[in-house]
Design a protein around this motif. Structure first.
Motif, PDB file in Angstrom:
ATOM      1  N   ARG A  69      -3.998  26.600 -32.743  1.00 23.23           N
ATOM      2  CA  ARG A  69      -4.495  25.663 -31.716  1.00 23.23           C
ATOM      3  C   ARG A  69      -5.902  26.017 -31.228  1.00 23.23           C
ATOM      4  NH1 ARG A  69      -1.225  27.329 -26.178  1.00 23.23           N
ATOM      5  NH2 ARG A  69      -0.537  29.348 -26.908  1.00 23.23           N
ATOM      6  N   GLY A  70      -6.704  24.979 -31.022  1.00 21.37           N
ATOM      7  CA  GLY A  70      -8.050  25.145 -30.472  1.00 21.37           C
ATOM      8  C   GLY A  70      -8.868  26.173 -31.247  1.00 21.37           C
ATOM      9  N   GLY A 102      -7.691  30.754 -33.520  1.00 26.07           N
ATOM     10  CA  GLY A 102      -7.839  31.426 -34.811  1.00 26.07           C
ATOM     11  C   GLY A 102      -9.195  32.094 -34.959  1.00 26.07           C
ATOM     12  N   LEU A 103     -10.237  31.404 -34.521  1.00 24.81           N
ATOM     13  CA  LEU A 103     -11.591  31.969 -34.598  1.00 24.81           C
ATOM     14  C   LEU A 103     -11.697  33.199 -33.699  1.00 24.81           C
ATOM     15  CD1 LEU A 103     -14.497  31.783 -35.684  1.00 24.81           C
ATOM     16  CD2 LEU A 103     -15.036  30.300 -33.735  1.00 24.81           C
ATOM     17  N   PHE A 104     -11.109  33.116 -32.519  1.00 20.50           N
ATOM     18  CA  PHE A 104     -11.080  34.247 -31.593  1.00 20.50           C
ATOM     19  C   PHE A 104     -10.386  35.457 -32.236  1.00 20.50           C
ATOM     20  CE2 PHE A 104      -8.342  36.509 -28.509  1.00 20.50           C
ATOM     21  CZ  PHE A 104      -9.318  37.118 -27.720  1.00 20.50           C
ATOM     22  N   HIS A 112      -6.151  32.425 -20.703  1.00 20.60           N
ATOM     23  CA  HIS A 112      -7.510  32.434 -21.279  1.00 20.60           C
ATOM     24  C   HIS A 112      -7.715  31.375 -22.362  1.00 20.60           C
ATOM     25  CE1 HIS A 112      -8.432  36.025 -19.068  1.00 20.60           C
ATOM     26  NE2 HIS A 112      -7.429  36.678 -19.619  1.00 20.60           N
ATOM     27  N   ILE A 113      -6.664  30.591 -22.655  1.00 15.38           N
ATOM     28  CA  ILE A 113      -6.766  29.625 -23.760  1.00 15.38           C
ATOM     29  C   ILE A 113      -7.936  28.661 -23.555  1.00 15.38           C
ATOM     30  CG2 ILE A 113      -5.623  27.593 -24.782  1.00 15.38           C
ATOM     31  CD1 ILE A 113      -4.706  30.116 -26.109  1.00 15.38           C
ATOM     32  N   SER A 114      -8.083  28.134 -22.344  1.00 12.67           N
ATOM     33  CA  SER A 114      -9.190  27.186 -22.122  1.00 12.67           C
ATOM     34  C   SER A 114     -10.539  27.907 -22.188  1.00 12.67           C
ATOM     35  CB  SER A 114      -9.019  26.439 -20.799  1.00 12.67           C
ATOM     36  OG  SER A 114      -8.978  27.371 -19.738  1.00 12.67           O
ATOM     37  N   ASP A 115     -10.566  29.185 -21.731  1.00 14.69           N
ATOM     38  CA  ASP A 115     -11.802  29.983 -21.849  1.00 14.69           C
ATOM     39  C   ASP A 115     -12.167  30.190 -23.319  1.00 14.69           C
ATOM     40  OD1 ASP A 115     -11.820  30.349 -19.084  1.00 14.69           O
ATOM     41  OD2 ASP A 115     -10.598  32.163 -19.208  1.00 14.69           O
ATOM     42  N   ILE A 116     -11.154  30.537 -24.121  1.00 14.10           N
ATOM     43  CA  ILE A 116     -11.391  30.771 -25.557  1.00 14.10           C
ATOM     44  C   ILE A 116     -11.937  29.504 -26.208  1.00 14.10           C
ATOM     45  CG2 ILE A 116     -10.200  31.158 -27.776  1.00 14.10           C
ATOM     46  CD1 ILE A 116      -8.400  33.200 -26.236  1.00 14.10           C
TER      47      ILE A 116
END
Length: 369
Positions: free
Chosen positions: A171-172, A175-177, A247-251
């Protein structure tokens, strides 16, 4: 990263005479069982093991006597902590890295295209090469002992074994994080992130395995129901929120950029404790690896697993031609000073042209699937 394992790879010429049972392959009823069996080195995957697993998996996949395949690890600590790569793999005159990555990716593709239900029980450390043995299968069962990470940017590599396929599909920007920072997910969070399909307490796993073997009609649907029922019985940590929930929205916001420099700029401008922590982490990683990884996931988001593996094979060989991989292995695994001297040493010095070159065709040496 310190869980990457280093030990001599087997000499290819006389391999058959010194095969240890690094992997156990057995048939239990109508179920093919692959057991990673090198507990002393956290079940690290080497070329011998790849060459044992691949033909057996292909045989079971085309075999009317086999209903499903289960893969697991011994020793209680790890499913598989990564690829077993030694410091001089791929140095001038060594074709070992060409062979190792090629055969590993061919195996990853066989898992991804396996027609029989493939169930990976990722009980314990699951990193790098261990992710490649599990994440492309239909079912991935995590336990409270699971620790998942793709820590490759810390050793001058990139999250390979099909990371370019599954990571951008989380999601969002999660994965890149995970790809850039090597962040470790544990237990139920591995499922919450979308890496595992199920979470089952490890004490229930033997009983679950027995029920899988006993299934009268082992369709994907029935296997799914059985795993769901074991997940329903597993209440451990159920009340704890996902470790990255807050932190999902921050990521998603901070890691949305067309360049790694852009991400670093976002983190600097944000200045929160979370952002500063990620900045500190990224500052330790190979700048070349960070840029390759960013582009790998950008491209991989719209490619098939096969095309991703072809791309990653090109990248693996580019890393073997460069110097950061050897320096990363030295700093993390050999001298263990945790102080790699990356070259180039800053993101600004890594040109777009040099990154793009890593993605270019190897001609006749390209991976063919």
């Amino acid at each position: 990263p310190q869980l990457w394992v280093i030990s001599p790879l087997v000499n290819i010429e006389n391999m058959s005479s010194q095969v240890e049972s690094g992997v156990l392959l057995e048939k239990v009823g109508r179920v093919g069982v692959i057991t990673m069996n090198r507990p002393k080195v956290l079940n690290a995957l080497n070329l011998t093991m790849i060459r044992q697993i691949y033909p057996q998996l292909k045989k079971w996949d085309g075999d009317s006597e086999t209903d499903m395949v289960i893969i697991k690890g011994t020793g209680g600590k790890a499913f598989c902590a990564g690829g077993d790569i030694r410091a001089d793999t791929g140095k001038a005159g060594s074709s070992l890295s060409e062979i190792f990555f090629r055969e590993e990716y061919i195996l990853n593709n066989a898992i991804g295209t396996c027609r029989k239900p493939y169930i990976a029980i990722i009980d314990g450390i699951t990193m790098g090469g261990g992710v490649g043995l599990s994440v492309h299968g239909r079912f991935r069962v995590a336990t409270e002992k699971t620790m998942f990470a793709m820590p490759e940017t810390a050793i001058g590599l990139f999250p390979d074994v099909g990371g370019g396929h599954f990571l951008p599909r989380l999601r969002g920007k999660l994965g890149l994080f995970l790809a850039l920072t090597g962040f470790r997910l544990k237990g139920r969070d591995v499922m919450r992130a979308g890496v595992a399909t199920h979470f089952v307490e490890s004490k229930k796993v033997p009983e679950m395995e027995n029920e899988l073997v006993d299934l009268k009609s082992p369709s994907t649907e029935n296997i799914s129901k059985l795993l769901d029922s074991y997940q329903d019985q597993s209440q451990l940590d159920a009340e704890k929120p996902f470790v990255l929930e807050s932190h999902i929205s921050d990521i998603d916001r901070l890691f949305s950029s067309s360049s790694v420099e852009g991400i670093v700029g976002n983190l600097r401008a944000d200045g929160s404790e979370f952002a500063n922590k990620q900045l500190e982490t990224l500052s330790k990683m190979s700048p070349t690896s960070l840029k390759i990884t960013h582009k790998q996931l950008q491209y991989g988001a719209s490619l098939s697993l096969q095309d991703v593996l072809v791309m990653e094979y090109r990248l693996s060989q580019a890393c073997m031609r460069g110097c950061d991989f050897y320096e990363g292995v030295r700093a993390v695994l050999v001298d263990k000073d945790q102080n790699p001297k990356w070259n180039p040493s800053s993101l600004e010095e890594v040109s777009d042209q040099s990154v793009e070159k890593c993605f270019s065709s190897l001609g006749q040496k390209d991976l063919i699937l």
